[in-house]
Design a protein around this motif. Structure first.
Motif, PDB file in Angstrom:
ATOM      1  N   ALA A  51      31.804  43.741  36.710  1.00  0.00           N
ATOM      2  CA  ALA A  51      32.647  44.354  34.883  1.00  0.00           C
ATOM      3  C   ALA A  51      33.335  45.672  35.633  1.00  0.00           C
ATOM      4  CB  ALA A  51      31.224  44.654  35.031  1.00  0.00           C
ATOM      5  N   VAL A  52      33.450  45.476  33.753  1.00  0.00           N
ATOM      6  CA  VAL A  52      34.432  46.650  33.391  1.00  0.00           C
ATOM      7  C   VAL A  52      33.975  47.964  33.005  1.00  0.00           C
ATOM      8  CG1 VAL A  52      36.620  45.208  34.185  1.00  0.00           C
ATOM      9  CG2 VAL A  52      35.976  45.325  31.613  1.00  0.00           C
ATOM     10  N   ASN A  53      34.242  49.002  32.508  1.00  0.00           N
ATOM     11  CA  ASN A  53      33.850  50.097  32.273  1.00  0.00           C
ATOM     12  C   ASN A  53      32.695  49.985  31.983  1.00  0.00           C
ATOM     13  OD1 ASN A  53      36.835  50.605  31.441  1.00  0.00           O
ATOM     14  ND2 ASN A  53      37.286  49.314  29.473  1.00  0.00           N
ATOM     15  N   VAL A  54      31.388  50.029  33.217  1.00  0.00           N
ATOM     16  CA  VAL A  54      30.393  50.314  33.151  1.00  0.00           C
ATOM     17  C   VAL A  54      29.711  51.670  32.766  1.00  0.00           C
ATOM     18  CG1 VAL A  54      28.197  49.671  34.567  1.00  0.00           C
ATOM     19  CG2 VAL A  54      30.124  48.322  34.801  1.00  0.00           C
ATOM     20  N   PRO A  55      29.092  51.843  31.727  1.00  0.00           N
ATOM     21  CA  PRO A  55      28.546  52.610  31.645  1.00  0.00           C
ATOM     22  C   PRO A  55      27.719  53.381  33.228  1.00  0.00           C
ATOM     23  CG  PRO A  55      28.093  51.648  29.862  1.00  0.00           C
ATOM     24  CD  PRO A  55      28.728  50.759  30.605  1.00  0.00           C
ATOM     25  N   ALA A  56      27.653  55.253  33.015  1.00  0.00           N
ATOM     26  CA  ALA A  56      27.167  55.884  33.889  1.00  0.00           C
ATOM     27  C   ALA A  56      25.844  55.227  34.376  1.00  0.00           C
ATOM     28  CB  ALA A  56      27.366  56.759  34.348  1.00  0.00           C
ATOM     29  N   SER A  57      25.037  54.629  33.268  1.00  0.00           N
ATOM     30  CA  SER A  57      23.911  55.019  33.512  1.00  0.00           C
ATOM     31  C   SER A  57      23.405  53.165  33.932  1.00  0.00           C
ATOM     32  CB  SER A  57      22.932  54.463  32.124  1.00  0.00           C
ATOM     33  OG  SER A  57      23.380  53.746  30.899  1.00  0.00           O
ATOM     34  N   ASP A  58      24.271  52.721  34.138  1.00  0.00           N
ATOM     35  CA  ASP A  58      24.132  51.213  34.195  1.00  0.00           C
ATOM     36  C   ASP A  58      24.392  50.523  35.699  1.00  0.00           C
ATOM     37  OD1 ASP A  58      22.976  50.486  32.215  1.00  0.00           O
ATOM     38  OD2 ASP A  58      23.974  48.803  31.600  1.00  0.00           O
ATOM     39  N   LEU A  59      25.181  51.782  36.212  1.00  0.00           N
ATOM     40  CA  LEU A  59      26.044  51.019  37.557  1.00  0.00           C
ATOM     41  C   LEU A  59      24.820  51.008  38.568  1.00  0.00           C
ATOM     42  CD1 LEU A  59      29.085  53.844  37.801  1.00  0.00           C
ATOM     43  CD2 LEU A  59      29.534  51.406  37.660  1.00  0.00           C
ATOM     44  N   GLY A  60      24.901  50.190  38.878  1.00  0.00           N
ATOM     45  CA  GLY A  60      24.030  49.831  40.222  1.00  0.00           C
ATOM     46  C   GLY A  60      22.426  48.926  39.669  1.00  0.00           C
ATOM     47  N   VAL A  61      22.873  48.642  38.493  1.00  0.00           N
ATOM     48  CA  VAL A  61      21.531  47.583  37.739  1.00  0.00           C
ATOM     49  C   VAL A  61      21.938  46.353  38.433  1.00  0.00           C
ATOM     50  CG1 VAL A  61      21.187  46.564  36.459  1.00  0.00           C
ATOM     51  CG2 VAL A  61      21.817  48.944  35.881  1.00  0.00           C
ATOM     52  N   PRO A  62      21.185  45.610  38.747  1.00  0.00           N
ATOM     53  CA  PRO A  62      21.528  44.250  39.301  1.00  0.00           C
ATOM     54  C   PRO A  62      21.123  42.948  38.662  1.00  0.00           C
ATOM     55  CG  PRO A  62      18.819  45.051  39.106  1.00  0.00           C
ATOM     56  CD  PRO A  62      19.591  46.406  38.496  1.00  0.00           C
ATOM     57  N   VAL A  63      22.421  42.415  39.605  1.00  0.00           N
ATOM     58  CA  VAL A  63      22.509  41.014  38.604  1.00  0.00           C
ATOM     59  C   VAL A  63      22.672  40.096  39.677  1.00  0.00           C
ATOM     60  CG1 VAL A  63      23.909  42.558  36.836  1.00  0.00           C
ATOM     61  CG2 VAL A  63      25.469  41.869  38.859  1.00  0.00           C
ATOM     62  N   SER A  64      22.624  39.023  38.961  1.00  0.00           N
ATOM     63  CA  SER A  64      23.511  37.722  39.776  1.00  0.00           C
ATOM     64  C   SER A  64      24.073  36.716  39.205  1.00  0.00           C
ATOM     65  CB  SER A  64      21.610  36.996  40.236  1.00  0.00           C
ATOM     66  OG  SER A  64      21.238  36.387  39.052  1.00  0.00           O
ATOM     67  N   ALA A  65      24.840  36.381  39.767  1.00  0.00           N
ATOM     68  CA  ALA A  65      25.875  35.241  39.191  1.00  0.00           C
ATOM     69  C   ALA A  65      25.602  34.125  40.097  1.00  0.00           C
ATOM     70  CB  ALA A  65      27.716  36.487  39.557  1.00  0.00           C
ATOM     71  N   GLU A  66      26.665  33.562  39.216  1.00  0.00           N
ATOM     72  CA  GLU A  66      27.129  31.681  39.384  1.00  0.00           C
ATOM     73  C   GLU A  66      28.450  31.465  38.752  1.00  0.00           C
ATOM     74  OE1 GLU A  66      24.321  28.854  38.211  1.00  0.00           O
ATOM     75  OE2 GLU A  66      22.015  30.126  38.570  1.00  0.00           O
ATOM     76  N   VAL A  67      28.646  30.514  40.308  1.00  0.00           N
ATOM     77  CA  VAL A  67      30.588  30.464  40.218  1.00  0.00           C
ATOM     78  C   VAL A  67      30.527  29.199  40.536  1.00  0.00           C
ATOM     79  CG1 VAL A  67      31.037  33.061  39.986  1.00  0.00           C
ATOM     80  CG2 VAL A  67      30.868  31.294  42.439  1.00  0.00           C
ATOM     81  N   ARG A  68      31.625  28.745  39.900  1.00  0.00           N
ATOM     82  CA  ARG A  68      32.010  27.091  39.698  1.00  0.00           C
ATOM     83  C   ARG A  68      33.107  26.646  39.394  1.00  0.00           C
ATOM     84  NH1 ARG A  68      28.708  21.954  39.174  1.00  0.00           N
ATOM     85  NH2 ARG A  68      29.816  20.139  38.836  1.00  0.00           N
ATOM     86  N   VAL A  69      34.031  25.487  40.081  1.00  0.00           N
ATOM     87  CA  VAL A  69      35.174  25.112  39.779  1.00  0.00           C
ATOM     88  C   VAL A  69      35.460  24.092  40.066  1.00  0.00           C
ATOM     89  CG1 VAL A  69      37.537  25.333  40.945  1.00  0.00           C
ATOM     90  CG2 VAL A  69      36.423  27.238  41.315  1.00  0.00           C
ATOM     91  N   GLU A  70      35.948  23.372  39.024  1.00  0.00           N
ATOM     92  CA  GLU A  70      36.293  22.167  38.079  1.00  0.00           C
ATOM     93  C   GLU A  70      37.891  22.035  38.315  1.00  0.00           C
ATOM     94  OE1 GLU A  70      33.469  20.416  35.132  1.00  0.00           O
ATOM     95  OE2 GLU A  70      31.511  21.362  36.347  1.00  0.00           O
ATOM     96  N   SER A  71      38.644  20.499  38.554  1.00  0.00           N
ATOM     97  CA  SER A  71      39.466  20.311  38.674  1.00  0.00           C
ATOM     98  C   SER A  71      39.442  18.915  37.820  1.00  0.00           C
ATOM     99  CB  SER A  71      40.387  20.781  40.061  1.00  0.00           C
ATOM    100  OG  SER A  71      40.416  21.279  40.234  1.00  0.00           O
ATOM    101  N   LYS A  72      40.858  19.346  36.599  1.00  0.00           N
ATOM    102  CA  LYS A  72      41.583  17.878  36.301  1.00  0.00           C
ATOM    103  C   LYS A  72      42.704  17.636  36.848  1.00  0.00           C
ATOM    104  CE  LYS A  72      42.708  15.624  32.030  1.00  0.00           C
ATOM    105  NZ  LYS A  72      43.015  16.249  30.749  1.00  0.00           N
ATOM    106  N   ASP A  73      42.728  15.959  37.274  1.00  0.00           N
ATOM    107  CA  ASP A  73      44.104  15.562  37.743  1.00  0.00           C
ATOM    108  C   ASP A  73      44.551  15.237  37.004  1.00  0.00           C
ATOM    109  OD1 ASP A  73      42.768  16.000  40.629  1.00  0.00           O
ATOM    110  OD2 ASP A  73      42.262  14.075  40.722  1.00  0.00           O
ATOM    111  N   VAL A  74      46.214  16.352  37.089  1.00  0.00           N
ATOM    112  CA  VAL A  74      47.062  15.665  36.044  1.00  0.00           C
ATOM    113  C   VAL A  74      48.007  14.815  36.130  1.00  0.00           C
ATOM    114  CG1 VAL A  74      49.101  16.550  34.335  1.00  0.00           C
ATOM    115  CG2 VAL A  74      47.230  18.606  35.308  1.00  0.00           C
ATOM    116  N   GLY A  75      48.293  14.021  37.348  1.00  0.00           N
ATOM    117  CA  GLY A  75      48.552  12.852  37.948  1.00  0.00           C
ATOM    118  C   GLY A  75      50.685  13.598  38.125  1.00  0.00           C
ATOM    119  N   GLY A  76      51.005  12.279  37.413  1.00  0.00           N
ATOM    120  CA  GLY A  76      52.995  11.997  37.710  1.00  0.00           C
ATOM    121  C   GLY A  76      53.776  13.455  36.964  1.00  0.00           C
TER     122      GLY A  76
END
Length: 268
Positions: A157-182
């Motif tokens: 998180a960028v430019n987080v207000p001081a009041s929100d620093l340390g607030v608990p969050v949870s994150a999920e990330v996923r990566v998928e790819s398309k094979d472009v080929g030749g």
């Protein structure tokens, strides 16, 4: 008749070769089964949590933290990185951002996607996405093209207000790819993929006993790293050569006429 049969055979070959080439361009988005996705994230490049494409990696953190993951990407793949951040019920407006770096830790620009988004007050979640450029098997030293190897994902998180620093969050990330080929193939390939520890491990294989303590990254594509020389453009080049030869034969058959003229004078 022979020309018609030749053209028919050419179209049959074209259809057989086009089928696998079309299949290669389909997205490889199915979730991996049997592998355990990480449930924590690293705090730097060196401690980034490794996960495979198709897996959903999760982590708990706090607003203001830097969360790092890493994943493999091979030549002729176009990775799409997606992230979802779940926020508490009460929070101020927060701006979240994902950045992707290649094996040389060069930041890679997104072709499109919501790389930065602001979660307004009361928003329960924010979703981010970044579609990278197609990974190339080889590139000029001065270029910033994405190359095969380990890629790093940073969520913060960028430019987080001081009041929100340390607030608990949870994150999920996923990566998928398309094979472009030749369509994205190039003449050349890296000697080794850009994976942490690959250079030191290669030195140890050559007999450098003092370097054998290096740990190679455990992640790689499901089918291994590509050699970089084979792509479906070879199939299409072969088909083009066959069609060109058949066109030459057909043109000759249509323009040669009925044969050599008779040497007997008319009326003799």
């Amino acid at each position: 008749m022979r020309f018609t049969r030749a053209l028919t055979a050419a179209f049959v070959l074209l259809g057989l070769a086009a089928a696998p080439a079309a299949a290669d361009s389909s997205p490889s988005a199915s979730p991996s089964e049997g592998g355990d996705a990480p449930t924590t994230a690293g705090t730097s490049f060196r401690t980034a949590a490794e996960f495979e494409q198709g897996q959903v990696a999760t982590a708990d953190g706090a607003a203001g933290d830097y969360l790092y993951w890493s994943f493999p990407a091979d030549a002729e793949q176009r990775p799409t990185v997606k992230a979802t951040v779940k926020l508490p019920e009460t929070h101020a407006a927060q701006t979240w951002r994902i950045d992707v770096y290649d094996g040389l830790r060069r930041r890679q620009a997104c072709q499109w996607g919501a790389q930065t988004r602001t979660a307004d007050t009361g928003t329960s979640a924010v979703e981010l996405a970044c579609v990278l450029r197609t990974v190339r098997a080889w590139s000029e030293p001065w270029a910033n093209d994405p190359l095969p190897g380990t890629y790093y994902l940073r969520l913060t998180a960028v430019n987080v207000p001081a009041s929100d620093l340390g607030v608990p969050v949870s994150a999920e990330v996923r990566v998928e790819s398309k094979d472009v080929g030749g369509a994205a193939a190039v003449d050349g390939s890296l000697a080794e993929p850009l994976v942490p520890g690959i250079a030191v491990t290669s030195g140890a294989d050559r007999g450098d006993e003092d370097e054998k303590g290096a740990v190679l990254s455990a992640i790689e594509p499901e089918d291994g790293w590509s050699s970089g020389w084979w792509s479906d453009r070879w199939v299409w080049s072969g088909i083009g050569a066959v069609l060109a030869a058949l066109a030459g034969i057909g043109g000759y058959a249509l323009t040669r006429g009925s044969g050599r003229p008779s040497r007997v004078p008319p009326g003799a």
